[in-house]
Design an enzyme around this catalytic site. Structure first.
Site, PDB file in Angstrom:
ATOM      1  CD  GLU A   1      10.576  13.118  11.219  1.00  9.24           C
ATOM      2  OE1 GLU A   1       9.377  12.818  11.339  1.00  9.24           O
ATOM      3  OE2 GLU A   1      11.424  12.338  10.761  1.00  9.24           O
TER       4      GLU A   1
ATOM      5  CE  LYS B   1      -1.639   2.979   2.227  1.00  3.97           C
ATOM      6  NZ  LYS B   1      -1.293   4.388   1.955  1.00  3.97           N
TER       7      LYS B   1
ATOM      8  CD  GLU C   1      13.165   0.662   9.771  1.00  2.92           C
ATOM      9  OE1 GLU C   1      13.607   1.608  10.443  1.00  2.92           O
ATOM     10  OE2 GLU C   1      13.781  -0.399   9.613  1.00  2.92           O
TER      11      GLU C   1
ATOM     12  CB  CYS D   1      13.474   8.787   8.501  1.00  2.00           C
ATOM     13  SG  CYS D   1      14.356   7.622   7.452  1.00  2.00           S
TER      14      CYS D   1
HETATM   15  P1  NAD Z   1       2.651   8.880   7.217  1.00  2.00           P
HETATM   16  O1  NAD Z   1       2.831   8.136   8.481  1.00  2.00           O
HETATM   17  O2  NAD Z   1       1.661   9.948   7.168  1.00  2.00           O
HETATM   18  O3  NAD Z   1       2.255   7.859   6.035  1.00  2.00           O
HETATM   19  C1  NAD Z   1       3.077   6.760   5.683  1.00  2.00           C
HETATM   20  C2  NAD Z   1       2.207   5.689   5.031  1.00  2.00           C
HETATM   21  O4  NAD Z   1       1.314   5.144   6.000  1.00  2.00           O
HETATM   22  C3  NAD Z   1       1.315   6.192   3.905  1.00  2.00           C
HETATM   23  O5  NAD Z   1       1.189   5.168   2.936  1.00  2.00           O
HETATM   24  C4  NAD Z   1      -0.016   6.436   4.611  1.00  2.00           C
HETATM   25  O6  NAD Z   1      -1.121   6.375   3.728  1.00  2.00           O
HETATM   26  C5  NAD Z   1      -0.038   5.294   5.605  1.00  2.00           C
HETATM   27  N1  NAD Z   1      -0.758   5.533   6.851  1.00  2.00           N
HETATM   28  C6  NAD Z   1      -0.852   6.682   7.563  1.00  2.00           C
HETATM   29  N2  NAD Z   1      -1.541   6.470   8.704  1.00  2.00           N
HETATM   30  C7  NAD Z   1      -1.857   5.157   8.725  1.00  2.00           C
HETATM   31  C8  NAD Z   1      -2.553   4.319   9.660  1.00  2.00           C
HETATM   32  N3  NAD Z   1      -3.066   4.799  10.795  1.00  2.00           N
HETATM   33  N4  NAD Z   1      -2.681   3.010   9.360  1.00  2.00           N
HETATM   34  C9  NAD Z   1      -2.158   2.495   8.230  1.00  2.00           C
HETATM   35  N5  NAD Z   1      -1.506   3.238   7.300  1.00  2.00           N
HETATM   36  C10 NAD Z   1      -1.356   4.553   7.559  1.00  2.00           C
HETATM   37  O7  NAD Z   1       4.122   9.383   6.837  1.00  2.00           O
HETATM   38  P2  NAD Z   1       4.566  10.292   5.599  1.00  2.00           P
HETATM   39  O8  NAD Z   1       4.204  11.698   5.891  1.00  2.00           O
HETATM   40  O9  NAD Z   1       4.115   9.680   4.325  1.00  2.00           O
HETATM   41  O10 NAD Z   1       6.168  10.100   5.676  1.00  2.00           O
HETATM   42  C11 NAD Z   1       6.985  10.879   6.453  1.00  2.00           C
HETATM   43  C12 NAD Z   1       7.335  10.193   7.757  1.00  2.00           C
HETATM   44  O11 NAD Z   1       7.941   8.929   7.499  1.00  2.00           O
HETATM   45  C13 NAD Z   1       8.357  10.964   8.556  1.00  2.00           C
HETATM   46  O12 NAD Z   1       7.992  10.985   9.909  1.00  2.00           O
HETATM   47  C14 NAD Z   1       9.636  10.168   8.374  1.00  2.00           C
HETATM   48  O13 NAD Z   1      10.599  10.348   9.370  1.00  2.00           O
HETATM   49  C15 NAD Z   1       9.130   8.795   8.293  1.00  2.00           C
HETATM   50  N6  NAD Z   1      10.108   7.918   7.602  1.00  2.00           N
HETATM   51  C16 NAD Z   1      10.815   6.981   8.318  1.00  2.00           C
HETATM   52  C17 NAD Z   1      11.768   6.190   7.712  1.00  2.00           C
HETATM   53  C18 NAD Z   1      12.564   5.163   8.468  1.00  2.00           C
HETATM   54  O14 NAD Z   1      13.150   4.284   7.842  1.00  2.00           O
HETATM   55  N7  NAD Z   1      12.622   5.213   9.793  1.00  2.00           N
HETATM   56  C19 NAD Z   1      12.014   6.341   6.352  1.00  2.00           C
HETATM   57  C20 NAD Z   1      11.295   7.303   5.643  1.00  2.00           C
HETATM   58  C21 NAD Z   1      10.324   8.075   6.284  1.00  2.00           C
END
Ligand code: NAD
Length: 484
Positions: free
Chosen positions: A391, A184, A258, A292
């Site tokens: 962040e 997804k 992650e 991240c």
């Molecule tokens: P997000 O959490 O809003 O969304 C990430 C994904 O999860 C999307 O596909 C979204 O549709 C889905 N999603 C959101 N809420 C959900 C829920 N309750 N249940 C199931 N799916 C859900 O994050 P974003 O804004 O897309 O990405 C940025 C964030 O990701 C930042 O906080 C960044 O630090 C983190 N990130 C972490 C890593 C790592 O490896 N630790 C790598 C890249 C990004």
């Protein structure tokens, strides 16, 4: 939004990928994917509903017995073919991802273009060379056979910032382990996700082994709780990670998370400041700060504080900002208007708190189109400030002074997060000793770069579990001990 309301584009992906076929979403819905640099519609992507997720999970369940039961060698051969198909598409995938999220193409070619095929090939090699039978002498003088078996159907949920490599970090080990997958992707970068489907079809992966259903967070939440899912692999924000972790805890469903970060670069008093400044763009502002593990907190020793503030300010203001498809660009636009507004708001928080702005501070002049933010540095920031604790996920750095190594470590560790970090020093042994004291899943000495063969992941609010390396395969395997 319905498909008919979005102008047609050659990049449209109006079907989902389920059971080895292109299928229209049950209610015909799609979402618009907008180009970060032009603010124009790039294409439309199918938007899944719960019944589409049901179909995808059913397909993954049906495909599981044969895929799990296949010999490792046969699975590895198919994965090598899959890797070759991904590699053949690397350049166009890199450009598409850059257009979606604004990542400079010089970075995207590696992380979105070639990294997925490298990860798939890496895990294919790993299973091909793994010992099939693990027979151990038991304490009672008999023997125990330890079997490693695929966990089952994996729900992989990914964000928009590194859409291809973060998806491949899950798809590659999961498929290698013998799991089947429902991916997804994030709606902002849904178009590039279907390159995995193109490659799977061309490589002849069996139907249902990989399924892709794009959609928003409610689709992700539905997938996480689906009774047909055996394991969840998530990358994204800490807030969403907590919600997913709670659901998986209730369901007793294995989960890898992650999440976010707020990593520190500790510059020691013997560091080569020129070397540090030359790598600042890659370590602290990589992908326009939307990374991240970016080291957005710079910790400078009192003895060299002014010199470091000057070097950081000048290196950051020299970074070439512009079209993400231009090879010379180091800073592109942010992914969406909402993301730019969020980052601009943090810059205002920094100003109001009285931090010293040394460069940047808003939308760059002359960049009226595209969601650009000038790379920004605030000096004299106490680590307790919001800008040092939260962040930002954009090109905003803070500089904080420290008195001695103990204080540097204490400041680096005074964070809810623990994902990345760097130490800069002329003495590698001193750097390693300090890296050991940083509470974080990964730390670089005089550089920072993920290593395909070594585990990556966070501690504290940065997540649970590891991806990459042999450790990245383990979450997709379950063990059974047969006592003989
Ligand atoms: P997000 O959490 O809003 O969304 C990430 C994904 O999860 C999307 O596909 C979204 O549709 C889905 N999603 C959101 N809420 C959900 C829920 N309750 N249940 C199931 N799916 C859900 O994050 P974003 O804004 O897309 O990405 C940025 C964030 O990701 C930042 O906080 C960044 O630090 C983190 N990130 C972490 C890593 C790592 O490896 N630790 C790598 C890249 C990004």
């Amino acid at each position: 939004m319905t498909a008919s309301a979005i102008p047609e584009s050659a990049l449209d992906r109006l079907d989902l990928f389920v059971d080895g076929r292109w299928v229209a979403p049950a209610d015909g819905a799609s979402t618009e994917v907008v180009e970060a640099a032009t603010e124009k519609t790039l294409g439309a992507a199918a938007a899944a509903s719960p019944s589409d997720v049901d179909r995808a999970v059913d397909a993954a369940r049906r495909a599981l017995p044969a895929w799990r039961g296949m010999s490792a060698a046969a699975r590895a051969d198919l994965l090598d073919a899959f890797a070759a198909q991904l590699k053949a598409r690397a350049k166009s995938t890199a450009a598409l991802s850059s257009r979606e999220n604004g990542m400079p193409i010089s970075l995207s070619v590696g992380v979105n273009g070639y990294a997925p095929s490298m990860m798939v090939a890496y895990y294919a090699d790993l299973i091909r060379t793994a010992d099939a039978d693990d027979v151990r002498p038991s304490a009672l003088g008999s023997r125990t056979v330890v079997r490693h078996d695929a966990v089952g159907v994996v729900a992989a949920i990914t964000p928009w910032n590194y859409p291809q490599s973060l998806a491949a970090m899950k798809i590659a080990p999961a498929l290698a382990a013998g799991c089947t997958v429902v991916l997804k992707p994030s709606p902002e970068t849904a178009l590039d996700a279907y390159v995995f489907a193109d490659a799977a079809l061309a490589a002849g992966l069996p139907d249902g082994v990989l399924n892709i259903v794009s959609g928003g967070r409610e689709v992700g939440a539905y997938l996480v709780e689906h009774p047909g899912v055996d394991k969840v692999a998530f990358t994204g924000s800490t807030g969403a990670g907590r919600a997913i972790g709670q659901a998986c805890g209730r369901l007793l469903r294995p989960v890898t998370l992650e999440l976010g970060g707020k990593s520190a670069s500790i510059i020691l008093d013997d560091a080569d400041i020129e070397q540090f400044a030359a790598q600042l763009g890659a370590v602290s502002l990589v992908n326009n700060g939307q990374t991240c593990h970016a080291c957005t907190r710079i910790l400078a020793p009192r003895s060299r504080y002014d010199e470091i503030v000057d070097a950081v300010t000048s290196a950051v203001s020299d970074l070439t900002l512009g079209d993400p498809l231009d090879k010379a660009t180091r800073i592109g636009p942010l992914v969406t208007q909402a993301q730019r507004d969020r980052v601009l708001n943090y810059i205002e928080i920094g100003r109001s708190a009285g931090h010293r702005l040394t460069t940047g501070g808003g939308v760059p002049t002359g960049q009226d189109v595209g969601w650009y933010v000038a790379p920004t540095v605030f000096a004299d920031v106490d680590n307790s400030a919001r800008l040092a604790q939260e962040e930002v996920f954009g090109p905003v750095l803070t500089i904080t002074e420290y008195a001695d190594e103990d204080e540097a470590v204490a400041i680096a560790n005074d964070s809810e997060y623990g994902l990345g970090g760097t130490v800069w020093t002329a003495d590698t042994e001193r750097g390693i000793a300090l890296a050991d004291r940083v509470e974080s899943g990964t730390v670089g000495v005089n550089h920072y770069a993920l290593d395909l063969g070594a585990p990556f992941g966070g501690v504290k609010a940065s997540g649970l579990g590891r991806e990459l390396g042999p450790e990245g395969l383990t979450p997709y395997l379950r063990t059974k001990s047969i006592y003989l």
